[in-house]
Motif scaffolding. Structure first.
Motif, PDB file in Angstrom:
ATOM      1  N   ARG A  13       0.824  -1.217   0.000  1.00 21.05           N
ATOM      2  CA  ARG A  13       0.000   0.000   0.000  1.00 21.05           C
ATOM      3  C   ARG A  13       0.851   1.256   0.000  1.00 21.05           C
ATOM      4  O   ARG A  13       0.605   2.198  -0.768  1.00 21.05           O
ATOM      5  CB  ARG A  13      -0.929  -0.031   1.213  1.00 21.05           C
ATOM      6  N   LEU A  14       1.858   1.295   0.852  1.00 18.33           N
ATOM      7  CA  LEU A  14       2.657   2.507   1.001  1.00 18.33           C
ATOM      8  C   LEU A  14       3.506   2.767  -0.231  1.00 18.33           C
ATOM      9  O   LEU A  14       3.593   3.906  -0.716  1.00 18.33           O
ATOM     10  CB  LEU A  14       3.538   2.378   2.247  1.00 18.33           C
ATOM     11  N   VAL A  15       4.129   1.722  -0.749  1.00 13.52           N
ATOM     12  CA  VAL A  15       5.029   1.906  -1.893  1.00 13.52           C
ATOM     13  C   VAL A  15       4.260   2.358  -3.129  1.00 13.52           C
ATOM     14  O   VAL A  15       4.764   3.130  -3.945  1.00 13.52           O
ATOM     15  CB  VAL A  15       5.809   0.601  -2.169  1.00 13.52           C
ATOM     16  N   ARG A  16       3.026   1.906  -3.268  1.00 14.02           N
ATOM     17  CA  ARG A  16       2.216   2.362  -4.404  1.00 14.02           C
ATOM     18  C   ARG A  16       1.778   3.814  -4.242  1.00 14.02           C
ATOM     19  O   ARG A  16       1.606   4.535  -5.226  1.00 14.02           O
ATOM     20  CB  ARG A  16       0.965   1.485  -4.541  1.00 14.02           C
ATOM     21  N   ALA A  17       1.564   4.241  -2.997  1.00 13.71           N
ATOM     22  CA  ALA A  17       0.994   5.558  -2.747  1.00 13.71           C
ATOM     23  C   ALA A  17       2.009   6.679  -2.869  1.00 13.71           C
ATOM     24  O   ALA A  17       1.677   7.793  -3.283  1.00 13.71           O
ATOM     25  CB  ALA A  17       0.348   5.586  -1.357  1.00 13.71           C
ATOM     26  N   LEU A  18       3.274   6.412  -2.527  1.00 16.43           N
ATOM     27  CA  LEU A  18       4.290   7.466  -2.499  1.00 16.43           C
ATOM     28  C   LEU A  18       4.911   7.670  -3.883  1.00 16.43           C
ATOM     29  O   LEU A  18       4.934   6.755  -4.715  1.00 16.43           O
ATOM     30  CB  LEU A  18       5.386   7.091  -1.504  1.00 16.43           C
ATOM     31  N   PRO A  19       5.435   8.864  -4.159  1.00 10.04           N
ATOM     32  CA  PRO A  19       6.128   9.106  -5.441  1.00 10.04           C
ATOM     33  C   PRO A  19       7.336   8.171  -5.581  1.00 10.04           C
ATOM     34  O   PRO A  19       8.032   7.888  -4.606  1.00 10.04           O
ATOM     35  CB  PRO A  19       6.577  10.568  -5.335  1.00 10.04           C
ATOM     36  N   ARG A  20       7.586   7.746  -6.812  1.00 10.24           N
ATOM     37  CA  ARG A  20       8.663   6.790  -7.047  1.00 10.24           C
ATOM     38  C   ARG A  20      10.019   7.284  -6.536  1.00 10.24           C
ATOM     39  O   ARG A  20      10.752   6.501  -5.919  1.00 10.24           O
ATOM     40  CB  ARG A  20       8.734   6.441  -8.534  1.00 10.24           C
ATOM     41  N   PRO A  21      10.423   8.561  -6.775  1.00 14.26           N
ATOM     42  CA  PRO A  21      11.743   8.982  -6.276  1.00 14.26           C
ATOM     43  C   PRO A  21      11.878   8.857  -4.759  1.00 14.26           C
ATOM     44  O   PRO A  21      12.959   8.505  -4.258  1.00 14.26           O
ATOM     45  CB  PRO A  21      11.840  10.442  -6.731  1.00 14.26           C
ATOM     46  N   VAL A  22      10.810   9.129  -4.045  1.00 13.73           N
ATOM     47  CA  VAL A  22      10.840   9.010  -2.588  1.00 13.73           C
ATOM     48  C   VAL A  22      11.034   7.553  -2.181  1.00 13.73           C
ATOM     49  O   VAL A  22      11.868   7.222  -1.322  1.00 13.73           O
ATOM     50  CB  VAL A  22       9.545   9.580  -1.973  1.00 13.73           C
ATOM     51  N   VAL A  23      10.272   6.687  -2.811  1.00 13.97           N
ATOM     52  CA  VAL A  23      10.355   5.263  -2.495  1.00 13.97           C
ATOM     53  C   VAL A  23      11.718   4.701  -2.888  1.00 13.97           C
ATOM     54  O   VAL A  23      12.334   3.934  -2.138  1.00 13.97           O
ATOM     55  CB  VAL A  23       9.221   4.495  -3.201  1.00 13.97           C
ATOM     56  N   ALA A  24      12.208   5.092  -4.069  1.00 14.86           N
ATOM     57  CA  ALA A  24      13.500   4.589  -4.541  1.00 14.86           C
ATOM     58  C   ALA A  24      14.618   4.977  -3.586  1.00 14.86           C
ATOM     59  O   ALA A  24      15.502   4.165  -3.277  1.00 14.86           O
ATOM     60  CB  ALA A  24      13.783   5.119  -5.938  1.00 14.86           C
ATOM     61  N   ALA A  25      14.590   6.198  -3.101  1.00 18.41           N
ATOM     62  CA  ALA A  25      15.619   6.640  -2.157  1.00 18.41           C
ATOM     63  C   ALA A  25      15.552   5.851  -0.866  1.00 18.41           C
ATOM     64  O   ALA A  25      16.591   5.477  -0.294  1.00 18.41           O
ATOM     65  CB  ALA A  25      15.456   8.136  -1.882  1.00 18.41           C
ATOM     66  N   ALA A  26      14.351   5.569  -0.398  1.00 13.00           N
ATOM     67  CA  ALA A  26      14.196   4.811   0.843  1.00 13.00           C
ATOM     68  C   ALA A  26      14.692   3.377   0.682  1.00 13.00           C
ATOM     69  O   ALA A  26      15.386   2.842   1.569  1.00 13.00           O
ATOM     70  CB  ALA A  26      12.739   4.825   1.280  1.00 13.00           C
ATOM     71  N   PHE A  27      14.376   2.753  -0.434  1.00 19.25           N
ATOM     72  CA  PHE A  27      14.814   1.376  -0.653  1.00 19.25           C
ATOM     73  C   PHE A  27      16.324   1.315  -0.835  1.00 19.25           C
ATOM     74  O   PHE A  27      16.970   0.371  -0.356  1.00 19.25           O
ATOM     75  CB  PHE A  27      14.089   0.779  -1.866  1.00 19.25           C
ATOM     76  N   GLN A  28      16.901   2.293  -1.507  1.00 19.85           N
ATOM     77  CA  GLN A  28      18.361   2.292  -1.669  1.00 19.85           C
ATOM     78  C   GLN A  28      19.047   2.487  -0.324  1.00 19.85           C
ATOM     79  O   GLN A  28      20.063   1.843  -0.042  1.00 19.85           O
ATOM     80  CB  GLN A  28      18.787   3.386  -2.640  1.00 19.85           C
ATOM     81  N   ALA A  29      18.480   3.356   0.505  1.00 18.23           N
ATOM     82  CA  ALA A  29      19.049   3.551   1.838  1.00 18.23           C
ATOM     83  C   ALA A  29      18.985   2.260   2.648  1.00 18.23           C
ATOM     84  O   ALA A  29      19.925   1.917   3.379  1.00 18.23           O
ATOM     85  CB  ALA A  29      18.309   4.679   2.563  1.00 18.23           C
ATOM     86  N   GLY A  30      17.890   1.525   2.513  1.00 15.98           N
ATOM     87  CA  GLY A  30      17.782   0.239   3.203  1.00 15.98           C
ATOM     88  C   GLY A  30      18.814  -0.756   2.713  1.00 15.98           C
ATOM     89  O   GLY A  30      19.410  -1.505   3.510  1.00 15.98           O
ATOM     90  N   ALA A  31      19.057  -0.770   1.399  1.00 15.97           N
ATOM     91  CA  ALA A  31      20.073  -1.660   0.840  1.00 15.97           C
ATOM     92  C   ALA A  31      21.459  -1.294   1.359  1.00 15.97           C
ATOM     93  O   ALA A  31      22.266  -2.172   1.690  1.00 15.97           O
ATOM     94  CB  ALA A  31      20.037  -1.590  -0.684  1.00 15.97           C
ATOM     95  N   ASP A  32      21.728  -0.007   1.449  1.00 13.98           N
ATOM     96  CA  ASP A  32      23.046   0.427   1.937  1.00 13.98           C
ATOM     97  C   ASP A  32      23.228   0.093   3.414  1.00 13.98           C
ATOM     98  O   ASP A  32      24.342  -0.250   3.851  1.00 13.98           O
ATOM     99  CB  ASP A  32      23.222   1.923   1.695  1.00 13.98           C
ATOM    100  N   ARG A  33      22.154   0.158   4.188  1.00 14.13           N
ATOM    101  CA  ARG A  33      22.240  -0.252   5.594  1.00 14.13           C
ATOM    102  C   ARG A  33      22.544  -1.738   5.697  1.00 14.13           C
ATOM    103  O   ARG A  33      23.349  -2.167   6.530  1.00 14.13           O
ATOM    104  CB  ARG A  33      20.932   0.073   6.330  1.00 14.13           C
ATOM    105  N   ALA A  34      21.890  -2.529   4.841  1.00 14.39           N
ATOM    106  CA  ALA A  34      22.150  -3.969   4.836  1.00 14.39           C
ATOM    107  C   ALA A  34      23.603  -4.246   4.471  1.00 14.39           C
ATOM    108  O   ALA A  34      24.238  -5.151   5.027  1.00 14.39           O
ATOM    109  CB  ALA A  34      21.204  -4.671   3.863  1.00 14.39           C
ATOM    110  N   HIS A  35      24.143  -3.467   3.553  1.00 23.85           N
ATOM    111  CA  HIS A  35      25.537  -3.636   3.149  1.00 23.85           C
ATOM    112  C   HIS A  35      26.477  -3.310   4.306  1.00 23.85           C
ATOM    113  O   HIS A  35      27.432  -4.057   4.573  1.00 23.85           O
ATOM    114  CB  HIS A  35      25.834  -2.742   1.944  1.00 23.85           C
ATOM    115  N   ARG A  36      26.192  -2.237   5.005  1.00 26.60           N
ATOM    116  CA  ARG A  36      27.065  -1.842   6.116  1.00 26.60           C
ATOM    117  C   ARG A  36      26.995  -2.824   7.276  1.00 26.60           C
ATOM    118  O   ARG A  36      28.000  -3.116   7.923  1.00 26.60           O
ATOM    119  CB  ARG A  36      26.686  -0.440   6.609  1.00 26.60           C
TER     120      ARG A  36
END
Length: 310
Positions: A13-36
């Motif tokens: 629900r949330l990912v569909r509702a938010l603008p793609r750039p906002v969601v993309a930045a959040a998912f990339q930040a999550g990936a970078d946290r997983a990497h660290r």
């Protein structure tokens, strides 16, 4: 509804509702946290990618590849969550297939096609594109736990226009249904790069032994449908794929059925390896992959569509 299912529902629900750039930045930040943090899934991806690139690649370059791999995996989830909200035109524009004319000819001729896929790029976008193109498509999905998550994934993929069959527990065996669908001219894509269960077929893969599902080879051998191996990756503006094949399917003169399944599955493994080697950053294998690997640090299970995923 348990917490896992609640998380998936909130994500959709949330990912569909938010603008793609906002969601993309959040998912990339999550990936970078997983990497660290370097958890189990990250460690497994690192080990798997080391097999792909070989021992010569400097550790710093491998670390960068792992980081890009986690970002690619996060992009898959973001785009999968957003797929049902896209229009047909957006689905068609968001995926590119080199070799589409081969599938078009197979569907038009009524012979169908089997496509062996890696866990790479965006396999849900590929399926949605096939359905949006107007071709019949049938595949299978293993039962996930909890059951509520499994049912939501089934409904999600069905909403995209795919016929989804359970690997077990359906009114008819999934293999029998897929035989019928191929004979009626459908496209049958199957995730094919991992099956460590006893049902898997042992193959050589990047210099090590692993097991892969027998399903794609068996379907081609039983129906005569052309069998392709897909390479899948991401470009900046789209998920992409290319087809290799059709693979040569051995006839009865080549030996017993089990021998032909082994030889054909090895050809699939070779084709998958070639595509993964070209785009290693988009191979989303965060699980134990080779038979000589330990289970320590094994990653989170991927929601798959392949029979015998284990």
């Amino acid at each position: 509804m348990n917490l896992t299912e609640l998380g998936y529902v909130a994500g959709w629900r949330l990912v569909r509702a938010l603008p793609r750039p906002v969601v993309a930045a959040a998912f990339q930040a999550g990936a970078d946290r997983a990497h660290r943090s370097g958890g189990g899934g990250t460690a497994r991806l690192r080990a798997n990618l080391r097999r792909v690139v070989g021992p010569e690649l400097p550790e710093a370059e491998l670390d960068d590849l792992v980081k890009r791999g986690l970002r690619s995996y996060a992009r898959y989830w973001m785009e999968a969550f957003r797929l049902p909200a896209l229009s047909r035109e957006q689905i068609l524009a968001g995926f590119r297939l080199d070799g589409a004319e081969l599938l078009a000819a197979d569907v038009a001729a009524g012979r169908g096609a089997v496509v062996a896929l890696p866990h790479a790029g965006n396999w849900d976008a590929a399926g949605a594109w096939v359905a949006a193109t107007g071709w019949p498509i049938s595949t299978v999905m293993e039962r996930l736990k909890p059951e509520g998550v499994y049912k939501r994934f089934m409904a999600f993929r069905a909403e995209l226009g795919m016929e989804i069959l359970p690997t077990h527990g359906g009114p008819r065996p999934a293999f029998d249904v897929l035989l019928d669908r191929l004979r009626a001219g459908a496209v049958v894509p199957l995730l094919a790069d991992r099956d460590l269960s006893a049902r898997g077929v042992e193959v050589d893969f990047f210099g090590g032994k692993t097991r892969m599902p027998a399903g794609p080879a068996l379907l081609a051998l039983h129906t005569g449908a052309p069998l392709y191996v897909a390479s899948m990756w991401y470009e900046k503006d789209a998920a992409c794929a290319s087809l290799a094949g059709p693979l040569p399917v051995p006839g009865p003169e080549a030996g017993p059925l089990d021998q032909r399944v082994r030889s054909l599955t090895q050809l699939i493994a070779d084709g998958l390896a070639a595509g993964i080697a070209r785009h290693p950053q988009d191979w989303h294998m965060l699980q134990r992959m080779w038979l000589d690997q330990t289970r320590a640090g094994e990653g989170t299970a991927l929601p798959s569509s392949a029979p015998g995923q284990g």
